[in-house]
Design an enzyme around this catalytic site. Sequence first.
Site, PDB file in Angstrom:
ATOM      1  N   PRO A   2       0.703  -1.202   0.019  1.00  0.00           N
ATOM      2  CA  PRO A   2      -0.034  -0.094   0.036  1.00  0.00           C
ATOM      3  C   PRO A   2       0.904   1.155  -0.027  1.00  0.00           C
ATOM      4  CG  PRO A   2      -0.680  -1.608   1.782  1.00  0.00           C
ATOM      5  CD  PRO A   2       0.786  -1.897   1.236  1.00  0.00           C
ATOM      6  N   GLU A   3       0.748   1.880  -1.000  1.00  0.00           N
ATOM      7  CA  GLU A   3       1.321   3.413  -0.848  1.00  0.00           C
ATOM      8  C   GLU A   3       0.102   4.386  -0.943  1.00  0.00           C
ATOM      9  OE1 GLU A   3       4.156   3.801  -4.229  1.00  0.00           O
ATOM     10  OE2 GLU A   3       4.840   1.560  -4.074  1.00  0.00           O
TER      11      GLU A   3
END
Length: 278
Positions: A2-3
Amino acid sequence: MPELPEVETIVNDLRPGLKGRSFTDITILWPRMVLRPSAEELRQRLPGQTIQDIGRRGKYLIFRLASGEVLILHLRMTGSLLLKQKGEPLAKNSSYIRAVFGLDDGMELLFNDRRKLGTVSLVKDEKEVIGKLGPEPLGASFTAKELAERLSKHKAPIKAVLCDQEVIAGIGNMYADEALFFANIHPLRAANSLSPEEIERLYRAIQKVLSKAIGNGGASISDYRRPTGEKGSQQNDFYVAHRGGQTCKVCATPIERIPVRNRGTYFCPRCQRPPTGS
DNA sequence: CCCGGAACCTGAAGGC
DNA sequence: TGCCTTCAGGTTCCGG
Protein backbone atom coordinates in the site's frame (compact mmCIF):
# COMPACT_ATOMS: atom_id res chain seq x y z
CA MET A 1 2.23 -2.83 -1.05
CA PRO A 2 0.00 0.00 0.00
CA GLU A 3 1.26 3.42 -1.07
CA LEU A 4 -0.65 6.70 -1.13
CA PRO A 5 -3.36 5.64 -3.65
CA GLU A 6 -4.02 2.35 -1.88
CA VAL A 7 -4.27 4.01 1.54
CA GLU A 8 -6.52 6.75 0.12
CA THR A 9 -8.78 4.04 -1.31
CA ILE A 10 -8.86 2.20 2.01
CA VAL A 11 -9.79 5.38 3.90
CA ASN A 12 -12.58 6.19 1.45
CA ASP A 13 -13.88 2.62 1.58
CA LEU A 14 -13.86 2.57 5.38
CA ARG A 15 -15.19 6.05 6.15
CA PRO A 16 -18.93 5.35 5.71
CA GLY A 17 -18.77 2.37 8.05
CA LEU A 18 -16.45 3.82 10.67
CA LYS A 19 -17.32 7.49 11.05
CA GLY A 20 -19.27 8.03 14.27
CA ARG A 21 -18.73 4.47 15.50
CA SER A 22 -17.20 3.62 18.87
CA PHE A 23 -14.67 0.90 19.61
CA THR A 24 -15.71 -1.99 21.84
CA ASP A 25 -13.42 -4.93 22.58
CA ILE A 26 -9.89 -4.92 21.12
CA THR A 27 -7.86 -8.08 20.48
CA ILE A 28 -4.16 -7.79 19.65
CA LEU A 29 -2.84 -11.08 18.30
CA TRP A 30 0.68 -9.78 17.53
CA PRO A 31 1.56 -7.40 20.39
CA ARG A 32 4.76 -6.12 18.78
CA MET A 33 2.73 -4.32 16.14
CA VAL A 34 1.65 -1.77 18.76
CA LEU A 35 4.43 0.82 18.92
CA ARG A 36 2.88 3.08 21.55
CA PRO A 37 1.65 2.80 24.19
CA SER A 38 1.88 -0.95 24.96
CA ALA A 39 -0.52 -3.46 23.38
CA GLU A 40 -2.09 -3.95 26.80
CA GLU A 41 -2.57 -0.22 27.40
CA LEU A 42 -4.06 0.26 23.94
CA ARG A 43 -6.45 -2.59 24.64
CA GLN A 44 -7.62 -0.78 27.76
CA ARG A 45 -7.70 2.78 26.42
CA LEU A 46 -9.45 2.30 23.08
CA PRO A 47 -12.82 0.75 24.05
CA GLY A 48 -15.52 3.40 24.40
CA GLN A 49 -13.69 5.90 22.20
CA THR A 50 -15.66 7.38 19.29
CA ILE A 51 -14.21 7.80 15.78
CA GLN A 52 -14.87 11.38 14.66
CA ASP A 53 -13.38 10.82 11.22
CA ILE A 54 -10.68 8.92 9.43
CA GLY A 55 -8.08 10.29 7.06
CA ARG A 56 -4.70 9.74 5.46
CA ARG A 57 -1.28 11.35 5.71
CA GLY A 58 1.35 9.87 3.41
CA LYS A 59 0.92 6.12 3.76
CA TYR A 60 -0.55 6.37 7.27
CA LEU A 61 -4.22 5.89 8.18
CA ILE A 62 -5.41 8.31 10.83
CA PHE A 63 -8.38 7.76 13.12
CA ARG A 64 -9.30 11.00 14.89
CA LEU A 65 -11.06 10.17 18.16
CA ALA A 66 -13.55 12.33 20.03
CA SER A 67 -11.22 12.35 23.05
CA GLY A 68 -8.60 14.18 21.00
CA GLU A 69 -6.40 11.12 20.84
CA VAL A 70 -5.36 9.74 17.47
CA LEU A 71 -5.08 6.11 16.38
CA ILE A 72 -2.52 5.78 13.58
CA LEU A 73 -2.01 2.63 11.47
CA HIS A 74 0.67 1.80 8.92
CA LEU A 75 0.23 -1.20 6.61
CA ARG A 76 3.88 -1.44 5.52
CA MET A 77 4.40 -4.27 3.02
CA THR A 78 1.59 -6.76 3.38
CA GLY A 79 -0.97 -5.12 5.66
CA SER A 80 -4.62 -4.78 4.73
CA LEU A 81 -7.81 -3.84 6.54
CA LEU A 82 -11.13 -5.60 6.37
CA LEU A 83 -14.49 -4.48 7.72
CA LYS A 84 -16.94 -7.27 8.35
CA GLN A 85 -19.73 -8.38 10.61
CA LYS A 86 -18.69 -10.18 13.80
CA GLY A 87 -19.00 -13.90 13.21
CA GLU A 88 -18.92 -13.59 9.45
CA PRO A 89 -16.32 -16.05 8.07
CA LEU A 90 -13.00 -14.77 6.77
CA ALA A 91 -12.08 -14.63 3.10
CA LYS A 92 -9.31 -17.01 2.06
CA ASN A 93 -6.80 -14.19 1.60
CA SER A 94 -7.29 -12.97 5.18
CA SER A 95 -5.61 -15.69 7.20
CA TYR A 96 -3.07 -13.49 8.94
CA ILE A 97 -5.20 -11.40 11.29
CA ARG A 98 -2.96 -9.52 13.75
CA ALA A 99 -5.56 -7.31 15.45
CA VAL A 100 -9.34 -7.12 15.78
CA PHE A 101 -11.07 -3.82 16.57
CA GLY A 102 -14.66 -4.39 17.70
CA LEU A 103 -17.23 -1.70 16.85
CA ASP A 104 -20.48 -0.73 18.57
CA ASP A 105 -22.70 -1.65 15.61
CA GLY A 106 -21.74 -5.32 15.47
CA MET A 107 -19.02 -4.87 12.88
CA GLU A 108 -15.30 -5.41 13.38
CA LEU A 109 -12.21 -3.98 11.71
CA LEU A 110 -9.53 -6.58 11.05
CA PHE A 111 -5.83 -5.82 10.57
CA ASN A 112 -4.51 -8.56 8.27
CA ASP A 113 -0.72 -8.67 7.77
CA ARG A 114 1.19 -11.74 6.61
CA ARG A 115 4.65 -10.40 7.36
CA LYS A 116 3.84 -8.69 10.67
CA LEU A 117 5.53 -5.45 9.68
CA GLY A 118 2.46 -3.21 10.06
CA THR A 119 2.17 -0.86 13.01
CA VAL A 120 -0.43 0.68 15.35
CA SER A 121 0.02 3.75 17.55
CA LEU A 122 -2.37 5.53 19.91
CA VAL A 123 -1.10 9.02 20.70
CA LYS A 124 -2.34 12.36 22.00
CA ASP A 125 -0.42 14.35 19.40
CA GLU A 126 -0.20 12.95 15.86
CA LYS A 127 3.14 14.73 15.40
CA GLU A 128 4.71 12.00 17.52
CA VAL A 129 4.20 9.64 14.57
CA ILE A 130 3.81 11.71 11.42
CA GLY A 131 5.50 14.96 12.37
CA LYS A 132 8.45 14.59 10.00
CA LEU A 133 6.57 13.71 6.83
CA GLY A 134 7.13 15.81 3.74
CA PRO A 135 4.29 17.53 1.87
CA GLU A 136 1.29 15.76 0.39
CA PRO A 137 1.93 15.44 -3.35
CA LEU A 138 -1.75 15.99 -4.14
CA GLY A 139 -2.14 18.81 -1.62
CA ALA A 140 -3.25 22.21 -2.95
CA SER A 141 -0.15 23.90 -1.55
CA PHE A 142 2.38 21.52 -3.12
CA THR A 143 4.05 23.25 -6.07
CA ALA A 144 6.75 22.44 -8.62
CA LYS A 145 8.84 25.11 -6.90
CA GLU A 146 8.66 23.28 -3.59
CA LEU A 147 9.55 20.01 -5.32
CA ALA A 148 12.55 21.73 -6.91
CA GLU A 149 13.73 23.12 -3.59
CA ARG A 150 13.46 19.76 -1.91
CA LEU A 151 15.17 17.79 -4.69
CA SER A 152 18.03 20.29 -4.80
CA LYS A 153 19.08 19.20 -1.31
CA HIS A 154 19.72 15.59 -2.34
CA LYS A 155 22.33 14.11 -4.64
CA ALA A 156 21.09 10.51 -4.27
CA PRO A 157 19.33 8.83 -7.23
CA ILE A 158 15.99 10.49 -7.96
CA LYS A 159 14.24 7.14 -7.54
CA ALA A 160 15.48 6.85 -3.94
CA VAL A 161 14.69 10.48 -3.12
CA LEU A 162 11.11 10.16 -4.38
CA CYS A 163 10.66 7.26 -1.95
CA ASP A 164 11.98 9.34 1.00
CA GLN A 165 8.92 10.13 3.09
CA GLU A 166 10.55 13.24 4.56
CA VAL A 167 10.98 14.68 1.06
CA ILE A 168 7.49 13.84 -0.23
CA ALA A 169 4.91 11.78 1.63
CA GLY A 170 3.18 8.72 0.21
CA ILE A 171 5.27 7.68 -2.79
CA GLY A 172 6.81 4.19 -2.70
CA ASN A 173 8.52 1.82 -5.07
CA MET A 174 5.70 1.38 -7.61
CA TYR A 175 4.61 4.98 -8.03
CA ALA A 176 8.15 6.36 -8.03
CA ASP A 177 8.87 4.15 -11.05
CA GLU A 178 5.64 5.17 -12.76
CA ALA A 179 6.17 8.90 -12.18
CA LEU A 180 9.75 8.77 -13.51
CA PHE A 181 8.55 6.93 -16.63
CA PHE A 182 5.94 9.58 -17.45
CA ALA A 183 8.48 12.32 -16.79
CA ASN A 184 11.03 10.55 -19.06
CA ILE A 185 13.66 10.62 -16.32
CA HIS A 186 16.10 7.79 -15.65
CA PRO A 187 15.85 6.47 -12.06
CA LEU A 188 19.61 6.80 -11.46
CA ARG A 189 19.78 10.52 -12.22
CA ALA A 190 21.00 12.50 -9.22
CA ALA A 191 18.01 14.30 -7.69
CA ASN A 192 19.85 17.62 -7.64
CA SER A 193 20.81 17.32 -11.32
CA LEU A 194 17.31 17.68 -12.77
CA SER A 195 16.61 20.69 -14.97
CA PRO A 196 13.65 22.99 -14.24
CA GLU A 197 11.86 21.43 -17.22
CA GLU A 198 12.44 17.94 -15.89
CA ILE A 199 11.19 18.91 -12.44
CA GLU A 200 8.07 20.41 -13.97
CA ARG A 201 7.45 17.18 -15.90
CA LEU A 202 8.08 15.12 -12.77
CA TYR A 203 5.71 17.28 -10.73
CA ARG A 204 2.95 16.77 -13.26
CA ALA A 205 3.73 13.06 -13.61
CA ILE A 206 3.49 12.50 -9.84
CA GLN A 207 0.05 14.10 -9.72
CA LYS A 208 -1.16 12.27 -12.82
CA VAL A 209 0.06 8.86 -11.66
CA LEU A 210 -1.31 9.15 -8.13
CA SER A 211 -4.68 10.58 -9.23
CA LYS A 212 -5.14 7.88 -11.83
CA ALA A 213 -4.29 5.16 -9.31
CA ILE A 214 -6.80 6.52 -6.79
CA GLY A 215 -9.43 6.47 -9.52
CA ASN A 216 -8.57 2.82 -10.11
CA GLY A 217 -8.92 1.90 -6.43
CA GLY A 218 -5.18 1.33 -6.10
CA ALA A 219 -3.08 -1.59 -7.32
CA SER A 220 -3.68 -5.19 -6.23
CA ILE A 221 -0.22 -6.71 -6.38
CA SER A 222 -0.11 -10.31 -5.06
CA ASP A 223 -3.00 -10.84 -2.66
CA TYR A 224 -3.75 -7.24 -1.73
CA ARG A 225 -7.46 -6.39 -1.45
CA ARG A 226 -9.51 -3.34 -0.55
CA PRO A 227 -11.47 -3.43 2.75
CA THR A 228 -14.49 -4.43 0.67
CA GLY A 229 -12.66 -7.52 -0.60
CA GLU A 230 -12.48 -6.06 -4.12
CA LYS A 231 -9.27 -5.80 -6.10
CA GLY A 232 -8.02 -2.44 -7.30
CA SER A 233 -7.31 -2.24 -11.02
CA GLN A 234 -4.27 0.04 -11.19
CA GLN A 235 -1.92 -2.95 -11.70
CA ASN A 236 -3.40 -3.28 -15.22
CA ASP A 237 -2.53 0.33 -16.01
CA PHE A 238 1.13 0.25 -14.98
CA TYR A 239 3.56 1.25 -17.72
CA VAL A 240 6.74 0.02 -16.05
CA ALA A 241 6.12 -1.09 -12.43
CA HIS A 242 6.32 -4.88 -12.11
CA ARG A 243 6.61 -5.19 -15.91
CA GLY A 244 10.19 -6.49 -16.22
CA GLY A 245 10.73 -8.24 -19.57
CA GLN A 246 7.46 -6.97 -21.02
CA THR A 247 7.55 -4.30 -23.70
CA CYS A 248 7.13 -0.56 -23.21
CA LYS A 249 3.56 0.51 -24.00
CA VAL A 250 4.95 3.61 -25.73
CA CYS A 251 7.99 2.43 -27.74
CA ALA A 252 7.91 -1.40 -27.46
CA THR A 253 11.41 -1.57 -25.95
CA PRO A 254 11.72 -4.29 -23.26
CA ILE A 255 11.26 -2.88 -19.74
CA GLU A 256 14.39 -3.29 -17.63
CA ARG A 257 14.75 -3.97 -13.94
CA ILE A 258 17.75 -2.74 -11.96
CA PRO A 259 18.48 -2.40 -8.25
CA VAL A 260 18.48 1.18 -6.95
CA ARG A 261 19.42 1.30 -3.28
CA ASN A 262 18.53 -2.39 -3.13
CA ARG A 263 15.00 -1.74 -4.43
CA GLY A 264 13.71 -3.34 -7.60
CA THR A 265 13.38 -0.52 -10.11
CA TYR A 266 11.60 -0.78 -13.46
CA PHE A 267 12.12 1.61 -16.34
CA CYS A 268 12.16 1.91 -20.13
CA PRO A 269 15.77 2.36 -21.32
CA ARG A 270 14.58 4.22 -24.43
CA CYS A 271 11.95 6.54 -22.92
CA GLN A 272 14.15 7.22 -19.85
CA ARG A 273 17.66 7.89 -21.08
CA PRO A 274 20.54 7.24 -18.67
CA PRO A 275 22.53 9.92 -16.82
CA THR A 276 25.24 11.56 -18.92
CA GLY A 277 28.47 9.63 -18.99
CA SER A 278 27.03 6.17 -19.50
C1' DC B 1 25.28 15.09 9.34
C1' DC B 2 25.22 11.83 5.47
C1' DC B 3 25.08 7.52 3.41
C1' DG B 4 24.66 2.60 2.95
C1' DG B 5 23.27 -1.54 4.82
C1' DA B 6 20.99 -4.64 8.27
C1' DA B 7 16.94 -5.81 10.81
C1' DC B 8 12.21 -6.58 11.15
C1' DC B 9 9.06 -10.59 9.06
C1' DT B 10 7.00 -14.69 6.11
C1' DG B 11 5.79 -17.03 1.97
C1' DA B 12 6.72 -17.57 -2.89
C1' DA B 13 9.94 -19.01 -6.17
C1' DG B 14 14.03 -21.09 -7.89
C1' DG B 15 18.17 -24.28 -7.60
C1' DC B 16 19.84 -28.79 -6.82
C1' DT C 1 9.60 -34.49 -3.34
C1' DG C 2 11.99 -31.57 -0.29
C1' DC C 3 15.51 -28.84 1.62
C1' DC C 4 17.85 -24.65 1.16
C1' DT C 5 18.58 -19.89 -0.41
C1' DT C 6 17.00 -15.69 -2.18
C1' DC C 7 13.80 -12.12 -2.83
C1' DA C 8 9.95 -8.92 -1.99
C1' DG C 9 10.22 -3.39 0.05
C1' DG C 10 8.46 0.48 4.15
C1' DT C 11 10.54 2.02 7.96
C1' DT C 12 13.85 2.27 11.75
C1' DC C 13 18.20 1.68 13.57
C1' DC C 14 23.18 1.52 13.51
C1' DG C 15 27.96 1.88 12.02
C1' DG C 16 31.48 4.20 9.25
